[in-house]
Scaffold this active site. Sequence first.
Site, PDB file in Angstrom:
ATOM      1  N   ALA A   9       0.832  -1.195   0.000  1.00  0.00           N
ATOM      2  CA  ALA A   9       0.000   0.000   0.000  1.00  0.00           C
ATOM      3  C   ALA A   9       0.866   1.243   0.000  1.00  0.00           C
ATOM      4  CB  ALA A   9      -0.927   0.012   1.220  1.00  0.00           C
ATOM      5  N   CYS A  10       0.562   2.182  -0.898  1.00  0.00           N
ATOM      6  CA  CYS A  10       1.225   3.486  -0.960  1.00  0.00           C
ATOM      7  C   CYS A  10       2.742   3.297  -1.059  1.00  0.00           C
ATOM      8  CB  CYS A  10       0.817   4.324   0.242  1.00  0.00           C
ATOM      9  SG  CYS A  10       1.159   6.081   0.071  1.00  0.00           S
ATOM     10  N   SER A  11       3.520   3.831  -0.123  1.00  0.00           N
ATOM     11  CA  SER A  11       4.970   3.658  -0.195  1.00  0.00           C
ATOM     12  C   SER A  11       5.359   2.198  -0.074  1.00  0.00           C
ATOM     13  CB  SER A  11       5.655   4.487   0.903  1.00  0.00           C
ATOM     14  OG  SER A  11       5.129   4.171   2.180  1.00  0.00           O
TER      15      SER A  11
END
Length: 567
Positions: free
Chosen positions: A302-304
């Site tokens: 998720a995300c980074s």
Amino acid sequence: MSTDADTSRSAAADAAAAPLDLLLTDAATGMLRRVNPGGSGLRLAAALAVRPRLVAGRGTRLAGGLARIAVGRSQVEPSRRDRRFADPAWTGNPLLRRAMQAYLATAQAAEGLVAEAGLDDADSERVGFVLTNLIDALAPSNNPLLNPAAVKAAVDTGGRSALTGLMHFASDMAVAPRVPTMVEPDAYQVGVDLAVTPGSVVLRTPVFELIQYRPATPTVRQVPLLLVPPVINKFYVMDLAPSRSMAEYLVGQGLQVFMISWRNPDARHAKWDLGTYGQAVLDAMDAAARITGSEQTALAGACSGGIIAAMVAAHLAHTGQQDRIAALTLLVTVLDQARAGLASAVVDERTVRLATAASRARGYLDGRSLAEVFAWLRPNDLIWNYWVNNYLLGRKPPPFDILFWNADTTRMTAGLHRDFLQLGAANALVTPGGATMLGSPVDLAAVDRDTYLVAGITDHICPWQSCYRSTQLLSGRRRFVLSTSGHIAAMVNPPGNEKARYQVAKDCPEDPQEWLHRAETCHGSWWPDYAGWLAERCGEETAAPGELGGGGLVPVFDAPGTYVHDH
């Protein structure tokens, strides 16, 4: 049924997100740098100087509008979604109505002037950010002498609400991040109210703890799922309260779920970089495979954490080990930074150098600085909303699990901060070999695993189109899901919300708008769709293990572990 409070909370949740590059530069160099338009402001002045008719025309229309407001003939009114002026007094009281209308008319004129000035995208983004913050700050609803709810509260309480508000203000300004409190620090307790899905830490390294969740079904899929959370804030955005936890839901669907809980680093860990975190993902995959006896792992980031997971997948492809990945999932993850909204406009090489030097001097990026950036990126939702509630009305903010998670800040090592900034500034992941992971050149086109990608259509800072471009970088079969939610709410999207929708299409053409045209709208949360997609790729069902651990690894702590409590 949805309420105004639900809408407000959803907006705040979506606001508590931002492009990674933007967060990391502003957190290191300070918000004052970006509220100064600098050269962009000078170019705006020059552009307006050569367009006198534009300035005169806008000025004349504004003057006429203000005159109509003064005599009570104006039809200017706020948007139905503008909660700042929901109190009936804003329309019923002649003075307040004129103050509101004058504010809205002036703001509209200023925005129109900038929009028609002919600035390029970068200058327009920079100037627009400054203008938006200025307009939001000057709203009459923020003025204690004009806000009708604040005046009424002061009268009803004999001035006690104003005194309490002053005390709240003094308390918030005394310590970083010096923004209004969005949730009380004792509103929740991690391990009691949040992050309570049963499980155990089965591996603890200096970098992370690996949580294995206890099966909740008689049978489970053979191939484990490893969740790689963002490296900003704690992991439990993916394991919030019961019935709002992605981990809990997937366990309930018969999947063997493992979660990485990153350590909250300090100056001792300054040298930890992308390679350090990439190796951590490989170590977690090894542990999940040993415990389950599976040769493969479904990898979800998720995300980074999604950026790291994608780079690890490219490393495994380069080293001939891609078969270790059964499937890949990227949640609200941007791999191609080109035209990624505000981030691509304000993050340049000079900014990267300044931000890198700032974190290198300390050894890490302070999580409180990140919290301040989060707030000022969406000031109406995360600053002025709480300014009114906490200071003008003298109230405590209502409890909200996502904002509690957002306030549970973490640090980022100087090495990882540097690497992420360089990735974004060079847009390195779109070029084969433009970046490396554990010594391997990263070529995302070599990743041919089935991939599930999720984005939020109302995420205005990280546009869904930027997330969609990952479908053109990766090979293999791709399923792109567009949620009606924003950045955070796209992940925290449990079944049960009658208004929830998502869109999906059978294929992924190059143009995101063409994909949108082809996509069909599905009612409800995308979580059931994802669970079904995983079930098809996570092997046959087998009897659920009676105990956690295995392959020489044993439970060492109950979930949520110890690293999540580090501050």
